[in-house]
Design an enzyme around this catalytic site. Structure first.
Site, PDB file in Angstrom:
ATOM      1  N   THR A   6       0.845  -1.184   0.000  1.00 24.08           N
ATOM      2  CA  THR A   6       0.000   0.000   0.000  1.00 24.08           C
ATOM      3  C   THR A   6       0.881   1.234   0.000  1.00 24.08           C
ATOM      4  O   THR A   6       2.088   1.142   0.209  1.00 24.08           O
ATOM      5  CB  THR A   6      -0.931   0.019   1.230  1.00 24.08           C
ATOM      6  OG1 THR A   6      -1.974   0.946   0.994  1.00 24.08           O
ATOM      7  CG2 THR A   6      -0.196   0.402   2.488  1.00 24.08           C
ATOM      8  N   SER A 130       4.855   0.824   0.410  1.00 22.40           N
ATOM      9  CA  SER A 130       5.691   0.414  -0.716  1.00 22.40           C
ATOM     10  C   SER A 130       5.971   1.543  -1.696  1.00 22.40           C
ATOM     11  O   SER A 130       7.059   1.638  -2.247  1.00 22.40           O
ATOM     12  CB  SER A 130       5.037  -0.765  -1.445  1.00 22.40           C
ATOM     13  OG  SER A 130       3.720  -0.429  -1.821  1.00 22.40           O
ATOM     14  N   CYS A 165       4.804   2.423  -8.764  1.00 18.80           N
ATOM     15  CA  CYS A 165       4.942   1.289  -7.839  1.00 18.80           C
ATOM     16  C   CYS A 165       3.907   0.211  -8.154  1.00 18.80           C
ATOM     17  O   CYS A 165       2.703   0.486  -8.158  1.00 18.80           O
ATOM     18  CB  CYS A 165       4.758   1.782  -6.401  1.00 18.80           C
ATOM     19  SG  CYS A 165       4.811   0.468  -5.176  1.00 18.80           S
TER      20      CYS A 165
END
Length: 177
Positions: A6, A130, A165
């Site tokens: 997340t 992340s 990401c």
């Protein structure tokens, strides 16, 4: 198998604070388990907002413990954060939780780290998870170069992180005070 993945980004600008989070939960390294999780929520009668990142069960546990501390401290964000950090460091059961929190009220913005630290960001911008570094860089650039609101910056920073990401998506939840 661990479920995580997340990005949470918080921005305090003027008298507004916003925390935004994506909705992705990843199982292992290559499977999107859920795309619409809500990892930003209001606490303490809507006067506090919190966003969490890390292993799902750990994040829920930590958020619940923080909410308990907040109630015990009468809504005092800083005192609740310090009390949780002390418990986090001293309790071997929760010391192993792999999670982080960003918490905010009208006056303060804090990061509670996995080491039991309480961090007050210098510039009113922080991010975890992340895609946290991508969101942090984007948010800082937007704060310094635009007149966008805290909410707009937090959302745009998440959008940037989601475009880079693989553990971050564009199903964004945002809470603002």
């Amino acid at each position: 198998m661990t479920m995580k993945g997340t990005t949470i980004c918080a921005v305090k600008r003027g008298d507004q604070v916003a925390i935004a989070g994506d909705g992705q939960v990843t199982m292992g390294e290559n499977t999107v388990f859920k795309s619409s999780a809500k990892k930003v929520r209001r606490l303490y009668e809507g006067k506090v907002i919190a966003g969490f990142a890390g292993a799902v069960a750990d994040a829920f546990t930590l958020c619940e413990r923080f909410e308990e501390k907040l109630t015990q401290c009468g809504g005092n964000l800083e005192r609740a954060a310090v009390n949780l950090a002390q418990e986090w460091r001293g309790d071997s059961a929760i010391r192993k939780l792999e999670s982080m929190l960003i918490v905010a009220d009208k006056n303060a913005l804090l990061v509670l780290s996995g080491n039991g630290e309480v961090i007050d960001p210098d510039d009113g911008v922080c991010a975890i998870g992340s895609g946290g570094n991508f969101a942090l860089a984007a948010a800082r650039a937007l704060v310094h170069n635009t007149s966008l609101s805290a909410e707009e910056i937090a959302v745009k920073a998440l959008e940037v992180a989601a475009s880079i990401c693989v553990f971050t998506n564009d199903h964004i939840t945002v809470e603002t005070l």
